[in-house]
Design a protein around this motif. Structure first.
Motif, PDB file in Angstrom:
ATOM      1  N   SER A 106       0.819  -1.204   0.000  1.00 43.88           N
ATOM      2  CA  SER A 106       0.000   0.000   0.000  1.00 43.88           C
ATOM      3  C   SER A 106       0.860   1.264   0.000  1.00 43.88           C
ATOM      4  O   SER A 106       0.432   2.317  -0.450  1.00 43.88           O
ATOM      5  CB  SER A 106      -0.934  -0.004   1.211  1.00 43.88           C
ATOM      6  OG  SER A 106      -0.173  -0.009   2.405  1.00 43.88           O
TER       7      SER A 106
ATOM      8  N   SER B  10       3.587   1.403  -1.716  1.00 43.66           N
ATOM      9  CA  SER B  10       4.319   1.298  -2.990  1.00 43.66           C
ATOM     10  C   SER B  10       5.781   0.934  -2.781  1.00 43.66           C
ATOM     11  O   SER B  10       6.628   1.220  -3.624  1.00 43.66           O
ATOM     12  CB  SER B  10       4.215   2.604  -3.796  1.00 43.66           C
ATOM     13  OG  SER B  10       2.877   2.869  -4.147  1.00 43.66           O
TER      14      SER B  10
ATOM     15  N   ARG C 124      -0.019  -5.524  -8.298  1.00 38.16           N
ATOM     16  CA  ARG C 124      -0.122  -4.121  -7.908  1.00 38.16           C
ATOM     17  C   ARG C 124       1.074  -3.321  -8.440  1.00 38.16           C
ATOM     18  O   ARG C 124       0.924  -2.182  -8.917  1.00 38.16           O
ATOM     19  CB  ARG C 124      -0.186  -4.030  -6.387  1.00 38.16           C
ATOM     20  CG  ARG C 124      -0.254  -2.592  -5.856  1.00 38.16           C
ATOM     21  CD  ARG C 124      -1.566  -1.911  -6.202  1.00 38.16           C
ATOM     22  NE  ARG C 124      -2.660  -2.526  -5.518  1.00 38.16           N
ATOM     23  CZ  ARG C 124      -3.032  -2.229  -4.260  1.00 38.16           C
ATOM     24  NH1 ARG C 124      -2.374  -1.317  -3.583  1.00 38.16           N
ATOM     25  NH2 ARG C 124      -4.063  -2.847  -3.716  1.00 38.16           N
ATOM     26  N   GLU C 125       2.288  -3.916  -8.360  1.00 40.38           N
ATOM     27  CA  GLU C 125       3.479  -3.242  -8.864  1.00 40.38           C
ATOM     28  C   GLU C 125       3.378  -3.030 -10.376  1.00 40.38           C
ATOM     29  O   GLU C 125       3.739  -1.967 -10.899  1.00 40.38           O
ATOM     30  CB  GLU C 125       4.730  -4.055  -8.533  1.00 40.38           C
ATOM     31  CG  GLU C 125       6.022  -3.380  -8.973  1.00 40.38           C
ATOM     32  CD  GLU C 125       7.252  -4.194  -8.655  1.00 40.38           C
ATOM     33  OE1 GLU C 125       8.362  -3.672  -8.851  1.00 40.38           O
ATOM     34  OE2 GLU C 125       7.102  -5.362  -8.222  1.00 40.38           O
TER      35      GLU C 125
ATOM     36  N   GLU D 155       0.659  -2.758 -12.182  1.00 44.49           N
ATOM     37  CA  GLU D 155      -0.335  -1.719 -12.447  1.00 44.49           C
ATOM     38  C   GLU D 155       0.234  -0.340 -12.131  1.00 44.49           C
ATOM     39  O   GLU D 155       0.004   0.627 -12.867  1.00 44.49           O
ATOM     40  CB  GLU D 155      -1.590  -1.991 -11.610  1.00 44.49           C
ATOM     41  CG  GLU D 155      -2.729  -1.028 -11.864  1.00 44.49           C
ATOM     42  CD  GLU D 155      -3.269  -1.141 -13.287  1.00 44.49           C
ATOM     43  OE1 GLU D 155      -3.789  -0.143 -13.808  1.00 44.49           O
ATOM     44  OE2 GLU D 155      -3.172  -2.243 -13.878  1.00 44.49           O
ATOM     45  N   HIS D 156       1.000  -0.254 -11.038  1.00 45.59           N
ATOM     46  CA  HIS D 156       1.609   1.013 -10.651  1.00 45.59           C
ATOM     47  C   HIS D 156       2.579   1.492 -11.734  1.00 45.59           C
ATOM     48  O   HIS D 156       2.566   2.681 -12.113  1.00 45.59           O
ATOM     49  CB  HIS D 156       2.337   0.827  -9.307  1.00 45.59           C
ATOM     50  CG  HIS D 156       3.082   2.045  -8.851  1.00 45.59           C
ATOM     51  ND1 HIS D 156       2.462   3.130  -8.272  1.00 45.59           N
ATOM     52  CD2 HIS D 156       4.415   2.346  -8.899  1.00 45.59           C
ATOM     53  CE1 HIS D 156       3.365   4.046  -7.979  1.00 45.59           C
ATOM     54  NE2 HIS D 156       4.562   3.592  -8.347  1.00 45.59           N
ATOM     55  N   CYS D 157       3.405   0.578 -12.235  1.00 47.65           N
ATOM     56  CA  CYS D 157       4.366   0.951 -13.289  1.00 47.65           C
ATOM     57  C   CYS D 157       3.643   1.333 -14.577  1.00 47.65           C
ATOM     58  O   CYS D 157       4.058   2.261 -15.290  1.00 47.65           O
ATOM     59  CB  CYS D 157       5.325  -0.209 -13.553  1.00 47.65           C
ATOM     60  SG  CYS D 157       6.440  -0.582 -12.183  1.00 47.65           S
TER      61      CYS D 157
ATOM     62  N   GLN E  14       0.653   2.674 -14.900  1.00 56.07           N
ATOM     63  CA  GLN E  14       0.048   3.995 -14.749  1.00 56.07           C
ATOM     64  C   GLN E  14       1.091   5.105 -14.818  1.00 56.07           C
ATOM     65  O   GLN E  14       0.790   6.217 -15.246  1.00 56.07           O
ATOM     66  CB  GLN E  14      -0.713   4.061 -13.425  1.00 56.07           C
ATOM     67  CG  GLN E  14      -1.953   3.172 -13.411  1.00 56.07           C
ATOM     68  CD  GLN E  14      -2.625   3.149 -12.056  1.00 56.07           C
ATOM     69  OE1 GLN E  14      -2.143   3.765 -11.105  1.00 56.07           O
ATOM     70  NE2 GLN E  14      -3.756   2.447 -11.968  1.00 56.07           N
ATOM     71  N   ASN E  15       2.320   4.786 -14.405  1.00 54.45           N
ATOM     72  CA  ASN E  15       3.394   5.775 -14.461  1.00 54.45           C
ATOM     73  C   ASN E  15       4.193   5.686 -15.759  1.00 54.45           C
ATOM     74  O   ASN E  15       5.285   6.251 -15.856  1.00 54.45           O
ATOM     75  CB  ASN E  15       4.334   5.594 -13.264  1.00 54.45           C
ATOM     76  CG  ASN E  15       3.697   6.019 -11.959  1.00 54.45           C
ATOM     77  OD1 ASN E  15       3.677   7.199 -11.618  1.00 54.45           O
ATOM     78  ND2 ASN E  15       3.144   5.071 -11.223  1.00 54.45           N
TER      79      ASN E  15
ATOM     80  N   SER F  14       6.591  -2.725 -16.064  1.00 56.71           N
ATOM     81  CA  SER F  14       5.244  -3.274 -15.877  1.00 56.71           C
ATOM     82  C   SER F  14       5.122  -4.639 -16.549  1.00 56.71           C
ATOM     83  O   SER F  14       4.554  -5.572 -15.981  1.00 56.71           O
ATOM     84  CB  SER F  14       4.209  -2.299 -16.446  1.00 56.71           C
ATOM     85  OG  SER F  14       2.916  -2.848 -16.375  1.00 56.71           O
TER      86      SER F  14
END
Length: 986
Positions: free
Chosen positions: A409, A411, A433-434, A436-438, A440-441, A447
């Motif tokens: 949570s 990151s 989650r990692e 998806e985070h990459c 989006q960035n 990713s």
């Protein structure tokens, strides 16, 4: 007391575990779908599991200390109870012997569990060692109310504390040392010294030293942390190596000229407490938590920083239900790896140090009374809590189980993965989650790498990258996914391999037309070729190579198609490609490198047409791995219609096969013969001579060779072939057409057939006389062959030839006849003389005899000789008839043994016949009759048989003759009877 710590009573944790699970479930909401199904077969135990000790104290518990599995508690007014937790059924209660009204103020137990300090409310201090039963007073400490002790972890041992720091209620810090051994005659006190080293203040006034901690860093660097009610002080300094035993005075002296480094908070709740966490793999603490008026200050300890030990410091403010101005204020604090526990008068709260959330709360019933203190044993990691009437302890189980969610949570994905390595379903959530985070960035490659490790739906992820037009990321995702597949998942592997090939080809096509991306193009080509040559997916590429070839051809990527053919060892395609582009040298290089015989047979005709010398060199290098017969069609094709170079190279390879490889195939030799006959006649005769002169040595077809030589008019070669075939008459006839000397060499060949030799020489003589009319040569023929006489060749001369030419030959012939007659006479005289001497020797042997004494014994059985028929040999050995047969028989051949047996049977048969013809008679008469006329016919037959038997057994002495010499290598005991003989000796 006998059952103390043996049994535990489970506390009421159901509500807390249910709450904890509900929080975990809530935290999982919104996490990307995973392919894992998390099914728990039983309810997971809570992290903090409380157990009540089955122990009822005889008196009220005043104070409590535990360290290194050693538990000490103050009971009532004057008792100390010690329990070794390794032996909980052997408690030890000691009376302090105090008669005044002083009470125990605090207990301090060192890290080894050996030294117990008892601070009294009367400003006195007592000492109790683990190995003694006597409480001793520390006289030098009198007059000081001890609030804290900083133990020496480096030098403290069971018998001595080493230099330690002591904090008092008046803000003074003393340095002291305690020894458990008895002192000298003049010094019986355990305290070695007690001297002041520093004092602490708050708001210009002395403030009680609530806590003291001493830690050693790198390079003899020491850190001392001291706390008052509102301040946290740090003292940093170096102690000279080897001077640690001298104490900490020098360290405080270094900080005397400087203002001490401290942190201060405004709220004062009358006391504070600091706690530390040390992992099992380290000897120094790595984190701290300080409970004070404003909340809890917590963070990490960094021993590398020069000015301060504290790093990553945060403050957790008290929740609304905690009031430092009322009775509901925190009492104690304990720090674990990821939580700190706060002790309140009626409950325990656990706060996560990662997010500051309260994750656990345990309320104690009123029946146990107010909670007084919470202590953690660094050795076992257990947390102890006591009231006046009960003792509890917490087991901390798998504290890091849910840490991954908190890091996720926040990151902090690397830390999250670190704490869920053994839980694949959690690892999958973190990776998703990692990823998806990459994404989006817009870190698409990272990713893709993360998505490839998850169990998320393959199609969704692939479409996600396609919609974002991120082909490189899609390729990376497919590569990672491909590497994670098992070998049994062939369908998925085939799909990904084909798709990746298409992506690589598309990307190469885009870069190839861009001049500014030449370097990138080469890098991409290198990646593509590494992909094609991957050993892990070699089987998939091989099974689907046709599809890959079609993809490469559709993109016009010839270079990579050739590379792929080499990787697949499809050298036929590679060589065909080079031949189609007239690059015959490259084609031959591939052939020579991989040494495939079938490919040599297939492509040699084409290569031989263009680069004959290099091809033949390659053939020679292959040596015996190639079958020359299978190369003949190509050689014959270009030897008939090719250039001189091709013909010369063909001959060179055939000579290599014949002379170097010693090939015996008839086809090879016949072909070489034909080449010699057509193109190199000077080598033909040399080859025939080296091939041998006997038919068994010849590896070519003689009839074919004869026909070939005759067609081309090579008469001398024909003569040689005739000689090998044994057709000497034909050889001589043909040789006479070439050279008389050649014919002479042929005429001497049939050595065993004098008649044929004479016939051949007569042919030569006739040719010389009639064709060449050379009388001298004819006379030479007579001298060259001893079978010819002058009378044999006279008929060949004409009628009107004078005798002068061969007068000498006739005279020589007559002299030879005369000499032969004289030799015969000499031989007859020698034979007559020899016969005369033999007759004389026979007569002499008839008159020879030997004398046998009456006491003579048989050489075999050692019994008297004259009792039975016997043999006497010239050497002096004498044997009975039957003994001699027994001795000689084992040495005879099978044939002679059978012969002897037949003669013995015949002899026995004649004896029976003789008895049947005559009546019985007295012994003297029988002996006379055997010598008289009545037994002449039978006697003659018996004497013949006996003579034959003598020839077999008595031709020589068995001990002195040849039989004994031949038997020298035979064992004394027959091998077949060895075991029987051996057992007879046992």
């Amino acid at each position: 007391m006998a059952s103390i710590l043996d049994e535990y009573e489970d506390s009421q944790n159901t509500r807390q575990s249910v709450q904890q699970h509900s929080r975990l479930a809530a935290a999982n909401i919104g996490i990307t779908h995973s392919g894992f199904v998390n099914v728990r077969l039983e309810e997971e135990k809570p992290i903090f599991n409380k157990q009540r000790i089955d122990f009822t104290p005889p008196e009220k518990i005043n104070h409590f200390a535990v360290c290194n599995n050693q538990l000490c508690m103050s009971l009532g007014k004057d008792s100390i109870l010690r329990i070794d937790l390794a032996k909980p059924d052997q408690p030890n209660q000691i009376e302090m012997g105090r008669k005044d009204d002083s009470k125990v103020h605090k207990l301090f137990l060192d890290p080894t569990g050996s030294h117990l300090l008892i601070s009294l409310s009367s400003s006195e201090c007592l000492y109790l060692n683990r190995n003694t039963q006597k409480v001793r007073s520390l006289s030098r400490w009198r007059g000081h109310l001890i609030e804290s002790v900083g133990w020496n972890k480096l030098l403290g041992v069971e018998a001595n504390t080493g230099p330690i720091l002591v904090g008092t209620g008046q803000g003074t810090i003393f340095e002291a040392e305690i020894s458990a051994t008895e002192g000298s005659l003049f010094n019986t006190n355990p305290d070695q010294y007690f001297r002041q080293v520093h004092s602490l203040e708050e708001d210009g006034k002395p403030a009680p030293v609530c806590c003291l901690e001493v830690e050693r860093g790198l390079e003899n660097k020491y850190f001392i942390i001291a706390t008052t009610r509102k301040r946290l002080f740090q003292f940093v300094g170096k102690v000279a190596e080897g001077s640690e035993q001298q104490g900490f005075g020098s360290l405080f002296a270094q900080n005397q000229d400087l203002l001490p480094s401290f942190q201060e908070f405004p709220v004062n709740m009358g006391y504070s407490e600091i706690t530390f966490y040390t992992s099992k793999l380290r000897s120094s603490p790595k984190a701290f938590a300080w409970m004070m008026g404003n909340g809890v200050l917590y963070g990490q300890l960094d021993y590398v920083r020069p000015d301060s030990l504290l790093s990553d410091v945060q403050v957790w403010e008290y929740t609304a239900d905690i009031d430092v101005d009322s009775t509901n204020k925190p009492i104690s604090i304990v720090l674990t790896q990821f939580h700190f526990l706060l002790l309140l008068p009626d409950r325990v709260k656990a706060i996560c140090t990662l997010n500051g959330q309260v994750v656990f709360e345990d309320v104690f019933p009123d029946k146990f009374g107010t909670l007084k203190k919470m202590i953690k044993d660094p050795a076992g990691g257990l947390v102890w809590i006591y009231t006046e009437r009960a003792v509890f302890r917490y087991h901390i189980q798998r504290e890091a189980r849910d840490v991954w969610q908190m890091y996720m949570s926040m990151s902090k994905f690397d830390l999250a993965k670190e704490y869920c390595r053994d839980r694949p379903e959690c690892m999958d959530m973190v990776l998703a989650r990692e990823a998806e985070h990459c994404f989006q960035n817009k870190r698409y490659l990272e990713s893709a790498k993360c998505y490839a490790l998850t169990q998320n739906y393959f199609e969704e992820i692939a479409l996600k990258f396609i919609e974002a037009k991120q082909e490189d990321a899609l390729k990376e995702f497919l590569l990672k996914k491909l590497n994670n597949l098992k070998a049994s998942e062939r369908t998925q592997i085939t799909l990904l391999v084909t798709w990746l090939t298409e992506l690589y080809l598309n990307r190469l096509g885009q870069l190839e037309n861009d001049d500014s991306a030449a370097t990138l193009f080469q890098e991409m080509r290198g990646q593509f070729r590494n992909f094609l040559s991957s050993a892990k997916h070699k089987e998939c590429f091989f099974n689907n190579r046709t599809t890959i070839y079609d993809l490469l051809a559709s993109h016009g990527n010839v270079d990579d198609m050739v590379y792929f053919s080499v990787v697949m060892q499809d050298y036929e395609r590679v060589i065909s490609h080079h031949c189609q582009h007239d690059d015959y040298g490259a084609a031959l290089d591939v052939l020579s490198k991989h040494c495939d015989e079938k490919l040599f047979y297939k492509f040699s005709p084409v290569l031989m047409q263009h680069i004959p010398k290099k091809v033949v060199d390659a053939w020679i290098q292959m040596g015996k791995r190639l079958d020359p017969k299978k190369l003949i069609p190509a050689l014959m094709n270009y030897s008939q219609m090719g250039s001189t170079q091709q013909i010369n190279e063909t001959v060179r390879y055939m000579e290599f096969c014949v002379y170097q490889l010693t090939v015996h195939e008839e086809a090879i030799h016949n072909y070489l013969l034909s080449l010699y006959a057509k193109y190199k006649p000077e080598s033909l005769l040399r080859y025939l001579e080296q091939a041998g002169t006997h038919a068994s040595e010849i590896h070519y077809d003689l009839k074919y060779a004869l026909r070939l030589c005759a067609e081309h008019g090579y008469l001398q070669a024909c003569v040689l072939v005739y000689k090998i075939m044994g057709l000497y008459e034909e050889a001589v006839d043909l040789a006479l057409q070439v050279d008389v000397d050649l014919a002479k060499s042929c005429a001497d060949l049939p050595e065993d057939d004098e008649e044929l030799r004479k016939k051949l020489w007569l042919k030569i003589a006739r040719h010389v006389v009639q064709e060449e009319k050379d009388v001298k040569k004819a006379m030479n023929c007579l001298s060259s062959c001893n079978l010819l006489k002058i009378e044999d060749i006279l008929p060949f001369f004409p009628d009107f030839v004078t005798i002068d030419h061969f007068k000498e030959a006739i005279c020589g012939s007559l002299e030879e006849y005369n000499q032969h007659i004289e030799e015969l006479k000499q031989e007859m005289e020698e034979a007559t003389e020899s016969a005369k001497r033999i007759r004389e020797d026979i007569q002499e042997m008839r008159n020879k005899y030997g004398v046998v004494e009456s006491q003579e014994k048989c050489a075999a059985c050692d019994f008297p000789l004259l009792n039975r028929p016997f043999y006497l040999f010239l050497c002096g050995h004498m044997f009975h008839y039957d003994c001699l047969i027994q001795e000689v028989t084992p040495h005879l051949s099978a044939f002679k043994q059978n012969r002897l047996e037949e003669l013995q049977k015949k002899l026995a048969a004649t004896a029976l016949a003789s008895k049947s013809r005559h009546r019985p008679a007295p012994k003297e008469e029988a002996d006379t009759a055997s010598l008289g006329k009545g037994g002449v016919g039978a006697g003659t037959s018996r004497e013949t048989i006996k003579s034959d038997i003598d020839d077999v057994i008595a031709s020589e002495c068995v001990y002195c003759g040849e039989l004994m010499i031949k038997s020298i290598d035979k064992p004394f005991i027959d091998p077949q009877k060895f075991e029987e003989e051996k057992s007879s000796w046992l």
